[in-house]
Design a protein around this motif. Sequence first.
Motif, PDB file in Angstrom:
ATOM      1  N   ASP A  45     -27.869  -1.291  19.265  1.00  0.00           N
ATOM      2  CA  ASP A  45     -29.239  -1.006  19.672  1.00  0.00           C
ATOM      3  C   ASP A  45     -30.174  -2.181  19.359  1.00  0.00           C
ATOM      4  N   GLY A  46     -30.885  -2.634  20.364  1.00  0.00           N
ATOM      5  CA  GLY A  46     -31.870  -3.698  20.193  1.00  0.00           C
ATOM      6  C   GLY A  46     -31.328  -5.113  20.247  1.00  0.00           C
ATOM      7  N   THR A  47     -30.015  -5.284  20.456  1.00  0.00           N
ATOM      8  CA  THR A  47     -29.412  -6.616  20.471  1.00  0.00           C
ATOM      9  C   THR A  47     -29.853  -7.403  21.703  1.00  0.00           C
ATOM     10  N   ARG A  48     -30.062  -8.701  21.521  1.00  0.00           N
ATOM     11  CA  ARG A  48     -30.353  -9.612  22.636  1.00  0.00           C
ATOM     12  C   ARG A  48     -29.041 -10.328  22.993  1.00  0.00           C
ATOM     13  N   VAL A  49     -28.569 -10.124  24.232  1.00  0.00           N
ATOM     14  CA  VAL A  49     -27.226 -10.565  24.621  1.00  0.00           C
ATOM     15  C   VAL A  49     -27.283 -11.519  25.808  1.00  0.00           C
ATOM     16  N   LEU A  50     -26.486 -12.573  25.749  1.00  0.00           N
ATOM     17  CA  LEU A  50     -26.247 -13.466  26.882  1.00  0.00           C
ATOM     18  C   LEU A  50     -24.810 -13.267  27.345  1.00  0.00           C
ATOM     19  N   ASP A  51     -24.620 -12.976  28.642  1.00  0.00           N
ATOM     20  CA  ASP A  51     -23.285 -12.823  29.217  1.00  0.00           C
ATOM     21  C   ASP A  51     -23.048 -13.983  30.176  1.00  0.00           C
ATOM     22  N   VAL A  52     -22.075 -14.829  29.849  1.00  0.00           N
ATOM     23  CA  VAL A  52     -21.811 -16.056  30.596  1.00  0.00           C
ATOM     24  C   VAL A  52     -20.686 -15.820  31.603  1.00  0.00           C
ATOM     25  N   GLY A  53     -20.969 -16.071  32.886  1.00  0.00           N
ATOM     26  CA  GLY A  53     -19.986 -15.819  33.934  1.00  0.00           C
ATOM     27  C   GLY A  53     -19.883 -14.339  34.225  1.00  0.00           C
ATOM     28  N   CYS A  54     -21.032 -13.693  34.424  1.00  0.00           N
ATOM     29  CA  CYS A  54     -21.094 -12.227  34.496  1.00  0.00           C
ATOM     30  C   CYS A  54     -20.605 -11.652  35.816  1.00  0.00           C
ATOM     31  N   GLY A  55     -20.456 -12.464  36.868  1.00  0.00           N
ATOM     32  CA  GLY A  55     -19.996 -11.952  38.147  1.00  0.00           C
ATOM     33  C   GLY A  55     -20.870 -10.830  38.667  1.00  0.00           C
ATOM     34  N   ILE A  56     -20.261  -9.694  39.009  1.00  0.00           N
ATOM     35  CA  ILE A  56     -21.017  -8.568  39.562  1.00  0.00           C
ATOM     36  C   ILE A  56     -21.616  -7.675  38.473  1.00  0.00           C
ATOM     37  N   GLY A  57     -21.602  -8.170  37.230  1.00  0.00           N
ATOM     38  CA  GLY A  57     -22.288  -7.442  36.165  1.00  0.00           C
ATOM     39  C   GLY A  57     -21.391  -6.820  35.120  1.00  0.00           C
ATOM     40  N   VAL A  79     -22.459 -17.980  41.042  1.00  0.00           N
ATOM     41  CA  VAL A  79     -22.482 -17.483  42.422  1.00  0.00           C
ATOM     42  C   VAL A  79     -23.579 -16.443  42.606  1.00  0.00           C
ATOM     43  N   GLU A  80     -24.599 -16.799  43.364  1.00  0.00           N
ATOM     44  CA  GLU A  80     -25.719 -15.888  43.611  1.00  0.00           C
ATOM     45  C   GLU A  80     -25.270 -14.611  44.308  1.00  0.00           C
ATOM     46  N   ASP A  81     -24.305 -14.698  45.225  1.00  0.00           N
ATOM     47  CA  ASP A  81     -23.860 -13.496  45.940  1.00  0.00           C
ATOM     48  C   ASP A  81     -23.226 -12.477  44.995  1.00  0.00           C
ATOM     49  N   MET A  82     -22.599 -12.928  43.931  1.00  0.00           N
ATOM     50  CA  MET A  82     -22.098 -11.996  42.923  1.00  0.00           C
ATOM     51  C   MET A  82     -23.269 -11.253  42.264  1.00  0.00           C
ATOM     52  N   LEU A  83     -24.338 -11.985  42.008  1.00  0.00           N
ATOM     53  CA  LEU A  83     -25.471 -11.407  41.291  1.00  0.00           C
ATOM     54  C   LEU A  83     -26.239 -10.404  42.133  1.00  0.00           C
ATOM     55  N   ALA A 102     -28.724 -17.163  38.515  1.00  0.00           N
ATOM     56  CA  ALA A 102     -27.661 -18.053  38.993  1.00  0.00           C
ATOM     57  C   ALA A 102     -27.844 -19.415  38.348  1.00  0.00           C
ATOM     58  N   GLY A 103     -26.758 -19.965  37.827  1.00  0.00           N
ATOM     59  CA  GLY A 103     -26.851 -21.282  37.227  1.00  0.00           C
ATOM     60  C   GLY A 103     -25.625 -21.623  36.399  1.00  0.00           C
ATOM     61  N   ASP A 104     -25.608 -22.842  35.917  1.00  0.00           N
ATOM     62  CA  ASP A 104     -24.528 -23.393  35.090  1.00  0.00           C
ATOM     63  C   ASP A 104     -24.996 -23.363  33.640  1.00  0.00           C
ATOM     64  N   THR A 106     -24.052 -24.743  31.109  1.00  0.00           N
ATOM     65  CA  THR A 106     -24.035 -26.014  30.386  1.00  0.00           C
ATOM     66  C   THR A 106     -25.257 -26.871  30.673  1.00  0.00           C
ATOM     67  N   THR A 107     -26.020 -26.519  31.715  1.00  0.00           N
ATOM     68  CA  THR A 107     -27.179 -27.347  32.074  1.00  0.00           C
ATOM     69  C   THR A 107     -28.485 -26.568  32.177  1.00  0.00           C
ATOM     70  N   MET A 108     -28.444 -25.253  32.328  1.00  0.00           N
ATOM     71  CA  MET A 108     -29.684 -24.497  32.537  1.00  0.00           C
ATOM     72  C   MET A 108     -30.486 -24.394  31.241  1.00  0.00           C
ATOM     73  N   ASP A 109     -31.758 -24.105  31.395  1.00  0.00           N
ATOM     74  CA  ASP A 109     -32.678 -24.048  30.264  1.00  0.00           C
ATOM     75  C   ASP A 109     -32.500 -22.735  29.511  1.00  0.00           C
ATOM     76  N   LEU A 110     -31.979 -22.831  28.291  1.00  0.00           N
ATOM     77  CA  LEU A 110     -31.812 -21.669  27.422  1.00  0.00           C
ATOM     78  C   LEU A 110     -32.311 -22.062  26.035  1.00  0.00           C
ATOM     79  N   PRO A 111     -33.463 -21.565  25.628  1.00  0.00           N
ATOM     80  CA  PRO A 111     -34.028 -21.955  24.332  1.00  0.00           C
ATOM     81  C   PRO A 111     -33.094 -21.643  23.172  1.00  0.00           C
ATOM     82  N   ALA A 112     -33.123 -22.481  22.169  1.00  0.00           N
ATOM     83  CA  ALA A 112     -32.278 -22.319  20.988  1.00  0.00           C
ATOM     84  C   ALA A 112     -32.647 -21.039  20.242  1.00  0.00           C
ATOM     85  N   GLY A 113     -31.625 -20.368  19.736  1.00  0.00           N
ATOM     86  CA  GLY A 113     -31.829 -19.234  18.852  1.00  0.00           C
ATOM     87  C   GLY A 113     -32.361 -17.974  19.489  1.00  0.00           C
ATOM     88  N   MET A 114     -32.267 -17.829  20.815  1.00  0.00           N
ATOM     89  CA  MET A 114     -32.926 -16.683  21.461  1.00  0.00           C
ATOM     90  C   MET A 114     -32.024 -15.463  21.624  1.00  0.00           C
TER      91      MET A 114
END
Length: 281
Positions: A45-57, A79-83, A102-104, A106-114
Motif C-alpha cells: 500500500d502506497g508504494t511508488r513503482v516503476l515497471d520497465v518494459g511493461c508491454g500491455i500492462g 512500443v506505443e501500440d503496446m501502451l 513510451a520511451g527507453d 536508459t535515456t528518458m528523464d527519470l528523477p533520482a530517488g523517485m
Amino acid sequence: MVADTSRVRDEWQAVASGWRRWEPLFQSFTWPLALRMAATAHVGDGTRVLDVGCGIGDPTLQVAVLVGPHGRVLGIDLVEDMLVTARERATALGLGHVEFRAGDVTTMDLPAGMFDAVLGRWSVIYMADATAALRRLHDVLAPGGRIAVSAWAPAEDNPWITIPMRALDALRPLPPPDPAAPGVFHLSADGALAGALRSAGFRDIGQERVRLSQFARDPAEFWGMLTDMAGPLAPLLAALSPDERAQVARAVEAGIAGFRVGDVYRIPAQAQLAWGERAGV
C-alpha cells in the motif's frame, strides 16, 4: 545502451496486436512471476513503482492494485501500440494512479530517488549493457528501495520456445542461443542476474527460479499465440513461405504432444528472478 533499440522496437511493434488478442492466455502463463516479483520488491500500500518494459500492462496493473490509490505506478515501454492496450485496461479497472509512457529507460528523464520499487520483467535481457541499465535503475530508487528483475532460465528448461526454435532451425539454421548476448536467453544462467545487480551496486541480493505453465486448448491455439506474440520469432516466421510455416507448425504440434494433460496442453517454462535493495543514506 539498448541493443539495437530500433530493431528491438520493430520486433515488438510487429506483434503488438497479437498481445492484445491473446491477453487472457498470456496472463494465465505469467501470473506466478508477477506475484513473486511484487513480493520480493516489497510492493504494498502506497508504494511508488516503476515497471520497465511493461508491454500491455503486466505486471504494472497487478501491482497497481497492490499499491492502492495512495501509491503510484509508472509503466514504460519502447512500443506505443503496446501502451494503447495497457491504458485501456487501466481505465477499465479504474486504476487512475497508473501512468504509461513510451520511451527507453536508459535515456528518458527519470528523477533520482523517485521510486520505492522497480520491476523489470524480461526487459533487461534485451539491453546491450545490462549492468549500466541497472545502475540507472539503482539511481531512480529511493534509499532502501527494492528492485526485482527477471530473465528466462536456460533453453533446456523452456520447451515452450525451444520447440518452435528447433522446428525453425530445421528449415533455416539459427545461431545457438548465447546467454552473453542480448536476447531471449541473456542472463539465463543461475546467478547471472544476481551478479548483474551486485555489479550495479545493489545489496541484499537473492535469486531463484519461478516455474510457469503455458496453457493451450489445442496445438492450433498454442501456435497462434506463439506466432502472434513472440517478438524475436516474428522476422523469422515472416521469411517463411506458407508451406514452410505449415511444416514448422506440424513440427511444433509433434514437439508439444508430450505435454498434453487430458484435453488440454500445459507446456512448462521457467524464469529467473533476482532482487536487491538500494543502500540507505
